[in-house]
Design a protein around this motif. Structure first.
Motif, mmCIF file in Angstrom:
data_model
loop_
_atom_site.group_PDB
_atom_site.id
_atom_site.type_symbol
_atom_site.label_atom_id
_atom_site.label_comp_id
_atom_site.label_asym_id
_atom_site.label_seq_id
_atom_site.Cartn_x
_atom_site.Cartn_y
_atom_site.Cartn_z
ATOM 1 N N SER A 111 0.815 -1.214 0.000
ATOM 2 C CA SER A 111 0.000 0.000 0.000
ATOM 3 C C SER A 111 0.852 1.269 0.000
ATOM 4 O O SER A 111 0.319 2.373 -0.011
ATOM 5 C CB SER A 111 -0.915 0.002 1.226
ATOM 6 N N ASP A 116 3.718 1.476 -5.817
ATOM 7 C CA ASP A 116 3.094 1.925 -7.062
ATOM 8 C C ASP A 116 4.161 2.408 -8.042
ATOM 9 O O ASP A 116 4.100 2.125 -9.243
ATOM 10 C CB ASP A 116 2.099 3.036 -6.756
ATOM 11 N N GLU A 151 -8.195 -2.999 7.453
ATOM 12 C CA GLU A 151 -7.489 -2.134 6.511
ATOM 13 C C GLU A 151 -6.483 -2.933 5.692
ATOM 14 O O GLU A 151 -6.365 -2.754 4.484
ATOM 15 C CB GLU A 151 -6.797 -0.993 7.261
ATOM 16 N N LYS A 156 -6.643 -2.128 1.802
ATOM 17 C CA LYS A 156 -5.376 -2.023 1.079
ATOM 18 C C LYS A 156 -5.329 -2.958 -0.129
ATOM 19 O O LYS A 156 -4.604 -2.692 -1.100
ATOM 20 C CB LYS A 156 -4.211 -2.284 2.030
ATOM 21 N N LYS A 158 -7.777 -3.327 -2.124
ATOM 22 C CA LYS A 158 -8.385 -2.505 -3.180
ATOM 23 C C LYS A 158 -7.328 -1.613 -3.841
ATOM 24 O O LYS A 158 -7.301 -1.457 -5.067
ATOM 25 C CB LYS A 158 -9.508 -1.648 -2.577
ATOM 26 N N TYR A 159 -6.461 -1.037 -3.042
ATOM 27 C CA TYR A 159 -5.362 -0.224 -3.572
ATOM 28 C C TYR A 159 -4.478 -1.064 -4.486
ATOM 29 O O TYR A 159 -4.094 -0.624 -5.589
ATOM 30 C CB TYR A 159 -4.541 0.351 -2.421
ATOM 31 N N ASP A 162 -6.266 -1.846 -7.844
ATOM 32 C CA ASP A 162 -6.302 -0.689 -8.735
ATOM 33 C C ASP A 162 -4.932 -0.438 -9.365
ATOM 34 O O ASP A 162 -4.834 -0.012 -10.524
ATOM 35 C CB ASP A 162 -6.777 0.553 -7.984
ATOM 36 N N THR A 163 -3.878 -0.721 -8.622
ATOM 37 C CA THR A 163 -2.531 -0.605 -9.181
ATOM 38 C C THR A 163 -2.317 -1.620 -10.293
ATOM 39 O O THR A 163 -1.774 -1.301 -11.360
ATOM 40 C CB THR A 163 -1.473 -0.804 -8.078
#
Length: 411
Positions: A111, A116, A151, A156, A158-159, A162-163
């Motif tokens: 995260s 990223d 979390e 996290k 989900k993060y 999306d990456t």
């Protein structure tokens, strides 16, 4: 794996697991791996692989299962810098184990914005496997520990998803748990939510997961704790009524490899074990001590066990244990891998069952759920009961067992 105790002979963990816990001399997945070797090789050989949470027992076992298929690049990230260092030493010290020239590790969280940045520089990976999660039922004792758990296991993720969308992998695997089937604890509920969340991204890339049993002697597990207790001359404690399925560390890596590579989109894999193969922790503790030449000294309380251990002479032939019935929040008497309504296929593999066409809520529904969670976490006087209430709305089968007593209050 070998552990040396003071004044004792070398303890062979792998042999103990096969002789006294799984009663399998060969991995239960060996046939499935061999039968599908050419396809696995095609999907891994010369490919780029990212393993998240790869320094833990299951992540490391997954890495050891895939390396013989000679990937071109392997990147491992994990928040535990020390464990990453040991992973690298272990891989590079293992005879005849291929380690690609392009092998890198980073002690970061998935995260983290730095992750990223790294992912974009690499322009993605062919295979991404995520093993990073809160895995222990003891991680849900109060509102803060519960928020941290959710979390990490849900928000996290989900993060991460999306990456990955920006450079979609050919295979995405995210490990689950048998505790996600009819969950009674928040950790299991969080992994059930994780399953549903990752499946909503199945239109962007192939998504698979696996539910499986306790990994014998995995990092920080109760069985690994037996080794620590003996090394420190401390008493052993274990529940006598809780039954669990067990797989070896090697088997844990192989089931994840098979699910990741051979699974079709939106599938969950599980080991084909039957109820006769479940064991209690107290029975394993007895076998463990007997394997070390001790007779078991049964105590009636934690204090009695600790006092006996403190006074125990170095040449003692008796070792103190305290066995108890489970009375802590979130403990389930038994384990299960699937529930009514899930589409089960047990004919595709010799040792693996598959939940096919996993049904999950839409991404729009999930966006709303995550927003609700984030708003809840922002409340200044948030209570654990409010989180449980919301999880029950998301998961109608969630049957939380609150007993106001937690594993951190026990030996």
């Amino acid at each position: 794996m070998h552990i040396v105790f003071k004044s004792k002979t070398m303890f062979d963990v792998d042999t103990f697991i096969s002789d006294c816990i799984t009663h399998r001399r060969e991995s239960m997945f060996a046939v499935d791996v061999e039968r599908n070797k050419s396809l696995i090789n095609k999907e891994i050989n010369n490919k780029k692989i990212l393993v998240i949470g790869g320094a833990g027992t299951i992540g490391a076992s997954f890495i050891k299962a895939l390396l013989p298929f000679r990937p071109a690049k392997l990147m491992v990230i994990d928040v535990n810098e020390n464990a990453l260092t040991e992973l690298t030493r272990d891989l590079r010290s293992t005879h005849n184990l291929f380690v690609p020239q392009h092998y890198t590790t980073y002690p970061i969280a998935y995260s983290d914005p730095l992750f990223d940045k790294i992912y974009h520089k690499e322009k993605g990976f062919d295979i991404v496997a995520n093993f990073s999660a809160h895995k222990h039922v003891r991680s849900e004792k109060d509102v803060f520990s519960v928020q941290a758990l959710l979390e990490n296991n849900v928000l996290k993720v989900k993060y991460l998803l999306d990456t990955l969308k920006k450079y979609p992998p050919q295979h995405f695997f995210c490990v689950s748990t048998d505790k996600a089937a009819n969950p009674v604890n928040i950790m299991g509920a969080s992994k059930k939510l994780m399953e549903e969340l990752i499946m909503t991204y199945s239109s962007y890339f192939k998504v698979t997961t696996a539910r499986f049993a306790n990994v014998a002697f995995s990092n920080a597990s109760l069985l690994a704790g037996f080794l620590e207790r003996m090394a420190k001359k401390q008493a052993i404690a274990a529940p006598s009524d809780v039954k669990r399925y067990f797989v070896s560390p090697q088997e844990s890596g192989e089931i994840c490899l098979l699910a990741c590579i051979l699974g079709n989109n939106k599938e969950i894999f599980f080991p084909k074990l039957d109820t006769t193969q479940m064991m209690t922790f107290s029975a394993i503790a007895d076998a463990f001590l007997q394997s070390q030449g001790y007779s078991v000294h049964y105590c009636q309380s934690e204090e009695e066990a600790k006092a006996f251990a403190a006074a125990m002479p170095a040449d003692s032939k008796r070792y103190p244990v305290y066995y108890h019935t489970s009375d802590t929040t979130g403990e389930k008497d038994f384990e299960e891998f699937f529930v009514p309504g899930e589409k089960i296929n047990t004919s595709r593999f010799r040792a693996l069952g598959v939940i096919e066409d996993y049904a999950a809520a839409s991404l729009d529904v999930w966006e709303e759920r995550l927003q609700q969670l984030e708003k809840l976490f922002a409340l200044p006087e948030l209570q654990k009961s409010q989180i449980v209430e919301m999880l029950t709305r998301f998961l109608p089968t969630f049957a939380h067992m609150e007993k106001d007593k937690y594993l951190d209050q026990k030996m």
